[in-house]
Design an enzyme around this catalytic site. Sequence first.
Site, PDB file in Angstrom:
ATOM      1  N   SER D  61       1.415  -1.941   5.938  1.00  0.00           N
ATOM      2  CA  SER D  61       0.801  -1.835   4.598  1.00  0.00           C
ATOM      3  C   SER D  61       1.781  -1.552   3.470  1.00  0.00           C
ATOM      4  O   SER D  61       1.440  -1.697   2.297  1.00  0.00           O
ATOM      5  CB  SER D  61      -0.257  -0.726   4.587  1.00  0.00           C
ATOM      6  OG  SER D  61      -1.394  -1.129   5.300  1.00  0.00           O
ATOM      7  N   LYS D  64       2.252  -4.120   0.861  1.00  0.00           N
ATOM      8  CA  LYS D  64       1.263  -4.331  -0.206  1.00  0.00           C
ATOM      9  C   LYS D  64       1.858  -4.049  -1.583  1.00  0.00           C
ATOM     10  O   LYS D  64       1.455  -4.648  -2.577  1.00  0.00           O
ATOM     11  CB  LYS D  64       0.029  -3.452   0.037  1.00  0.00           C
ATOM     12  CG  LYS D  64      -0.797  -3.855   1.257  1.00  0.00           C
ATOM     13  CD  LYS D  64      -1.975  -2.898   1.464  1.00  0.00           C
ATOM     14  CE  LYS D  64      -2.996  -3.400   2.459  1.00  0.00           C
ATOM     15  NZ  LYS D  64      -2.569  -3.363   3.858  1.00  0.00           N
ATOM     16  N   VAL D 259       1.054   1.572   9.037  1.00  0.00           N
ATOM     17  CA  VAL D 259       0.770   2.032  10.401  1.00  0.00           C
ATOM     18  C   VAL D 259       1.912   1.765  11.373  1.00  0.00           C
ATOM     19  O   VAL D 259       1.867   2.181  12.530  1.00  0.00           O
ATOM     20  CB  VAL D 259      -0.538   1.424  10.974  1.00  0.00           C
ATOM     21  CG1 VAL D 259      -1.750   1.948  10.225  1.00  0.00           C
ATOM     22  CG2 VAL D 259      -0.492  -0.088  10.969  1.00  0.00           C
TER      23      VAL D 259
END
Lengths: 305, 305, 305, 305
Positions: D61, D64, D259
């Site tokens: 992530s 992003k 993660v």
Amino acid sequence: MERILKEVLDTNRKYVNYGQVASYIPELKNAHRDDLGICIIDKDNNVYKVGDCETKFTIQSISKTIVLAMALMDNDWIDVFSKVGMEPSGDPFNSIMKLETNDTKKPCNPMINAGAIVTTSLIKGATPQEKEERMLKFFRRLAKNDNIGINYDVYESEKVSGDRNRAMAYLLKNDGFIDGDVEEVLDLYFKQCSLEIDAVDLARIGMNLASYGIDVENGERLISERVSRMVKTFMVTCGMYDASGEFAIKVGIPAKSGVGGGIMASVPNSMGIGVYGPSLDKKGNSVAGVKILEDLSKKLNLNIF
Amino acid sequence: MERILKEVLDTNRKYVNYGQVASYIPELKNAHRDDLGICIIDKDNNVYKVGDCETKFTIQSISKTIVLAMALMDNDWIDVFSKVGMEPSGDPFNSIMKLETNDTKKPCNPMINAGAIVTTSLIKGATPQEKEERMLKFFRRLAKNDNIGINYDVYESEKVSGDRNRAMAYLLKNDGFIDGDVEEVLDLYFKQCSLEIDAVDLARIGMNLASYGIDVENGERLISERVSRMVKTFMVTCGMYDASGEFAIKVGIPAKSGVGGGIMASVPNSMGIGVYGPSLDKKGNSVAGVKILEDLSKKLNLNIF
Amino acid sequence: MERILKEVLDTNRKYVNYGQVASYIPELKNAHRDDLGICIIDKDNNVYKVGDCETKFTIQSISKTIVLAMALMDNDWIDVFSKVGMEPSGDPFNSIMKLETNDTKKPCNPMINAGAIVTTSLIKGATPQEKEERMLKFFRRLAKNDNIGINYDVYESEKVSGDRNRAMAYLLKNDGFIDGDVEEVLDLYFKQCSLEIDAVDLARIGMNLASYGIDVENGERLISERVSRMVKTFMVTCGMYDASGEFAIKVGIPAKSGVGGGIMASVPNSMGIGVYGPSLDKKGNSVAGVKILEDLSKKLNLNIF
Amino acid sequence: MERILKEVLDTNRKYVNYGQVASYIPELKNAHRDDLGICIIDKDNNVYKVGDCETKFTIQSISKTIVLAMALMDNDWIDVFSKVGMEPSGDPFNSIMKLETNDTKKPCNPMINAGAIVTTSLIKGATPQEKEERMLKFFRRLAKNDNIGINYDVYESEKVSGDRNRAMAYLLKNDGFIDGDVEEVLDLYFKQCSLEIDAVDLARIGMNLASYGIDVENGERLISERVSRMVKTFMVTCGMYDASGEFAIKVGIPAKSGVGGGIMASVPNSMGIGVYGPSLDKKGNSVAGVKILEDLSKKLNLNIF
């Protein structure tokens, strides 16, 4: 500085036409949609004012920041945050849904109504009167203004029309997030929302938060550094209702607004800004006030990110 | 018939071990988990009883059916359904969320707490006392039992622990779905939940609904055919909390349960069934009671679909 | 009977003006808003027709009832209901939210899109072709009409515009409620929605459900009594989208509607009714069709409650 | 500085025992739960490293933030924010619900999966290959590391197990928030998540954001000041999943976690910090990583509020 303020005020005056004054209680409807004022107090204690800085209005949700500070000073932080969360909710300020759908059922944060009802319930005092006096004293001290008091017409109206807040409070009581008598907690909550202040008061409180809790005039510590940072953090993540994210992106300053038309901004280590402009957008923020802070952020390079 | 009842009772007695008596108020905790009784009254006015049919318990949510009937008799139907919907909610009986997320914000139906608070508020009467008396009289008439009265210990407990219902009521008040004083409405609501009845009373009321509102003993009309059908319809779509759909599939009989342990079933043009079994499943329905009705439906061919 | 049908048709013709034909795909927009037809087939196999009973239209959601029956015949019921629930949802037919907020995450019932995608995935067959053939054969058999086939224009359009259903299907796949290839399941789902039928077909299928699964012409068992009851139960609790509760209250007959304009009603032990009227209300039900069924229920005393 | 880093690492090593490595795909399960590394790069381009700073892991992530920057550089901002919001959601990163309950239905912000799928779809390029190459080049440039590439095992696994993201993407497509082919967008999204980096890369990118987009080594502008501020703002309001608010309160530094075990922090005008620690808490953040940043914030006085 005063020239910049004047310019910013004039440029953004047109935006008052894009909103409406709050109308859920008659007293707020009496505000003048065109009123607009800016006050800046900086860390050298210079005070700059332009526009309607002497107009009184009710503090409304801006009080949530101060009551949070008080709850954090009156209680063990673990206890406070066992009853109110730290997360932005993404929902309107008076939403009840998350109290049911959240795993914990506790209010997401102290800037939404449910969370502020919890922090209000955590203000210490042997009697309701003592709690009220302590609260009032704390607001006056932070604003350095002993004339701050409750607008009883607004208070009465809030109380009469407060069934949605009442519903939340009973749900919070049911789920163990507030102790004691619900109506007593609500009474203090409505009083706190009905405090009458002006843009200068907001700038002063904003400056005291910006200086990490130290009175820039006399060096006195009013709140701890840690608490002042926590309050400013909540202002960024949840201070502008469900437009907080957008405000952070566009303005980048800790700020808290109220439906009375005020916005209190606090630029860390720099200045406090009080804005008054009761013409509100749909989310409850001062239309022109938001635009003014956006311009000030650019012109004075205040974005903290 | 009594042989069948006995058999069904015995076969399903084991299920009392799979549940627990309600425990949210101390008075309900005192029920005996093993108690089990069935009463059937048919349209020829035969009364069949087996097991604990004389044990008194509080009617709880089963009263929602009667209060709905009363609201429909006391008011224009358009008015009633402008304040409470006709749709199953798919949510637990005490859910608040839908009051916020629904387009209309009105309670989904009169079988969930929020909806029943609305129907309670629609009972006519000049004073709270008159409303209470009228309600009591209507229950007694439908059950043909003048001894039905309020269990004041349960009522007091409900009232003290009723903050979730209180929250709903204030939200309903805020959104214009109940008029008048919230605490007064809640008081009547808690009283209605605390009516003390037995399985025979439930069978009798069930029979009076099954006969489309006509007293099978003396031919007197107690409620209109239309209202009797509406009540039975709500029993099917929302009578068994959020297990109503499953109950309709497996049993196929209009029924309403209460956390006191009762289930009132009404087989159109055929019979009323009262079951008592205070050991509840997680959704609040009598564990053995549901199984008993499933068996009765098969053995007596009662499924209406 | 034909006189009554004619009268009911005429009285309710005006309601076609209160709705609109479905417009989410171009093919449905071509329907004539004024079309209206009623067909009744009773248990003595009398066929009564009035209005546009020969007009073909796509079955759309009405197919969910038949696919449910097929899933229940092809699989162990425990398996079926481990993947789709039995509860009305209170949400629109294409809602995704409950798939996330439900404890189980499984679709609430087989009458909403998500649930019907699950039941479609449970149709047995070695290949997609075999599944399609079996499905087609089952529909033809229940309607006693070998001409029933897929409208490929509608099918193609559904497929192209079906991203919301596709989203649901991938979520169902992710959560373990459908096995196999998602696009394959969706393909069969879109085909089933695109079956072309008329009001007579619906009346015939409705009669076969009303007779507990036995062909009233030749006494042949088409589906089991238990399955026929289950289907009718779901029709009552969830057959008319999120107006199912209101329809049950006002009409009181098991019925399932589709956005093609059809409604299939099934009065237990009495008759099947097919209505066609493509002018839809906001919830997706035929405006005039609902009114027609309400009148028929009153005039012919069909309310099951 | 290196002494401080060492101390902070040692003090917080114990926290690895309080979490678990991600397990939704086999490749992530292979990470060593005990690994822990910190890298700081300051604005004078000093590089401080301690612990496992050479261990490669997938960015997940954290990408992003970079893809958001790219979307903002490739498109008119109005367009970008017409398709993805600016508000924290208060929901888990992979929540679908808000896509349905939000007024606008658009993803709340670019840090949740749905929002990042939108920003990914906004990366310009004539072909999927060109988009991938541009993306890869941009990551390499920001990290000043030409060895950054895709871990194809992780990518394949993400793709195979990505049905929840697929569901979101089809819903976004259905609601008009992404154009073009859904599988193509998802392919790029999965690739971007599977980029292999180390703690030094994260510190470098963090520093380049901290310096408002200017390469501290050679003064080259990599991204605009405005975009660099926007990215850091989103990191504060939504960077740490649904623990973002708590992280802001406790640490007070813009940060984004993944993660894969990484956290990238960016202290405006001061430093970039890369932390690696694959033992995750329930919300998906590195357990020890969060504690390390909390300590660093205190010791180095990095809190921006």
